[in-house]
Write an enzyme that holds these catalytic residues in place. Structure first.
Site, PDB file in Angstrom:
ATOM      1  NE  ARG A  12      -3.959   0.427   1.833  1.00 32.25           N
ATOM      2  CZ  ARG A  12      -5.063   0.651   2.530  1.00 32.25           C
ATOM      3  NH1 ARG A  12      -5.268   1.274   3.625  1.00 32.25           N
ATOM      4  NH2 ARG A  12      -6.072   0.059   1.997  1.00 32.25           N
ATOM      5  CG  HIS A  49      -8.406  -0.275  -2.856  1.00 35.04           C
ATOM      6  ND1 HIS A  49      -7.673  -1.489  -2.439  1.00 35.04           N
ATOM      7  CD2 HIS A  49      -8.843   0.213  -1.616  1.00 35.04           C
ATOM      8  CE1 HIS A  49      -7.879  -1.569  -1.126  1.00 35.04           C
ATOM      9  NE2 HIS A  49      -8.695  -0.694  -0.734  1.00 35.04           N
ATOM     10  CD  GLN A 100     -13.027  -1.880  -0.640  1.00 37.06           C
ATOM     11  OE1 GLN A 100     -12.338  -1.803   0.330  1.00 37.06           O
ATOM     12  NE2 GLN A 100     -14.282  -2.414  -0.380  1.00 37.06           N
ATOM     13  CG  ASP A 107     -13.384   6.039  -1.145  1.00 39.50           C
ATOM     14  OD1 ASP A 107     -13.289   5.904  -0.170  1.00 39.50           O
ATOM     15  OD2 ASP A 107     -12.467   6.047  -1.992  1.00 39.50           O
ATOM     16  CB  CYS A 160     -14.184   1.124   0.217  1.00 31.86           C
ATOM     17  SG  CYS A 160     -13.734   2.765   0.127  1.00 31.86           S
ATOM     18  NE  ARG A 174     -10.664  -5.439   0.887  1.00 33.84           N
ATOM     19  CZ  ARG A 174      -9.880  -4.498   1.217  1.00 33.84           C
ATOM     20  NH1 ARG A 174     -10.237  -3.472   1.748  1.00 33.84           N
ATOM     21  NH2 ARG A 174      -8.652  -4.546   0.891  1.00 33.84           N
TER      22      ARG A 174
END
Ligand code: CP
Ligand code: NVA
Length: 314
Positions: A105, A132, A135, A230, A271, A299
């Site tokens: 990340r 992402h 996700q 988001d 998310c 996830r």
């Protein structure tokens, strides 16, 4: 024996539609049969490199690896010589001698590309400024579970569209050939980059998807099956920008009026992390259409499926 080509997951469009479906279906199967996978990755190690914060991604990968008999290492770039005494090339070469998978990340997409270029094991993007993928695979699993299928849907996104999650949602909608409206403020700082728009056009041409960027929230809400938002304050955005951004994005806040304008059986997704009173009201995220915690749970299952896929275990 023909050796399979090593795969990386830097964005969802590294995968074909068939591969996305395969990973999503595996995740659904793992969710129902967790015990079957208890030693699926025994003696395997995942290195997780973090340059920005995380709750879900870190905990779901670490738990997922443990539940499949493997081990995950959390490595903060704060504790690393990277960028000071060491470059990504050397890091990739060294850790490839120790671990089976590298997940990262980072702030810049170029760092993920560099890692993938030099690593000798699969690399997973756990979020950069461009994508992402873990996700969005999880999100499409959630949509499949809630809607029963992944065809003939309209997904509407509200808010910051100069944004990693938005880009991969657009790519995935284009791959699956569904409709997507992105409702965001006008201006380069809040809209998808041209390079991303070009990629979406190419993918849509093949699939028949209709992905639009518009600047009117109610128009996007109409006939939506899925409403998604988001953060307005993505990791790394300076706190002194908060008030300015709040004003700019407020016309795109997901409110009860937006939910009412969509289809009756619309689902609300985020998310996470989420801020009530910012990208959505508390009434929406805590309301009956919200599926955010089922989404967050997935996830865990999708991380397992992604790792098994990249290691050619199915
Ligand atoms: N959605 C997501 O990636 O959450 P974290 O930032 O907590 O990992
Ligand atoms: N766009 C958000 C996603 C967090 C999971 C960010 O980059 O912080």
């Amino acid at each position: 024996m023909v050796r399979k080509r090593m795969k990386h997951l830097t964005k969802v469009s590294d995968l074909t539609k068939e591969e996305c479906e395969k990973i999503i279906n595996k995740s659904i199967e793992i969710k129902a049969n967790k015990e079957k996978y208890y030693s699926a990755l025994s003696y395997n190690t995942l290195l997780m490199v973090f340059e920005k914060p995380s709750l879900r991604t870190r905990v779901s990968f670490e738990t997922g690896m443990m539940q499949m008999g493997g081990h995950a290492i959390f490595y903060s770039l704060k504790d690393s010589p990277l960028g000071k005494k060491e470059n990504i090339h050397d890091m990739a070469k060294c850790v490839s001698r120790y671990v089976d998978l590298i997940a990262a990340r980072v702030f810049k997409r170029q760092d993920i590309w560099e890692l993938a270029k030099h690593a000798e094991v699969p690399v997973i993007n756990m979020l950069d400024d461009n994508a992402h993928p873990c996700q969005i695979l999880c999100d499409f699993q959630t949509i499949k579970e809630k809607k029963g299928q992944l065809d003939d849907l309209k997904l509407s996104y509200f808010g910051d569209a100069y944004n990693n999650v938005t880009y991969d949602l657009m790519r995935m909608s284009a791959i699956f050939g569904i409709k997507m409206d992105v409702a965001c403020p006008e201006g380069k700082k809040y809209s998808p980059e041209l390079e991303v728009m070009d990629e979406i056009s190419d993918l849509s041409r093949k699939s028949g998807a209709e992905v639009r960027v518009i600047h009117e929230a109610m128009e996007a809400a109409r006939d939506a099956d899925i409403i998604y938002t988001d953060s307005w304050m993505s990791y790394g955005i300076p706190f002194d920008k908060e008030e300015e951004r709040k004003k700019i994005f407020m016309p795109f806040q997901v409110t009860s009026n937006i939910i009412t304008a969509a289809k009756n059986d619309v689902i609300f997704m985020n998310c996470l992390p989420a801020m009530r009173g910012y990208e959505q009201t508390a009434e929406v995220i805590d309301g009956s259409r919200s599926v955010v915690f089922d989404q967050a749970e997935n996830r865990l299952h999708i991380q397992k499926a992604i790792m098994l896929f990249l290691l050619n275990k199915f």
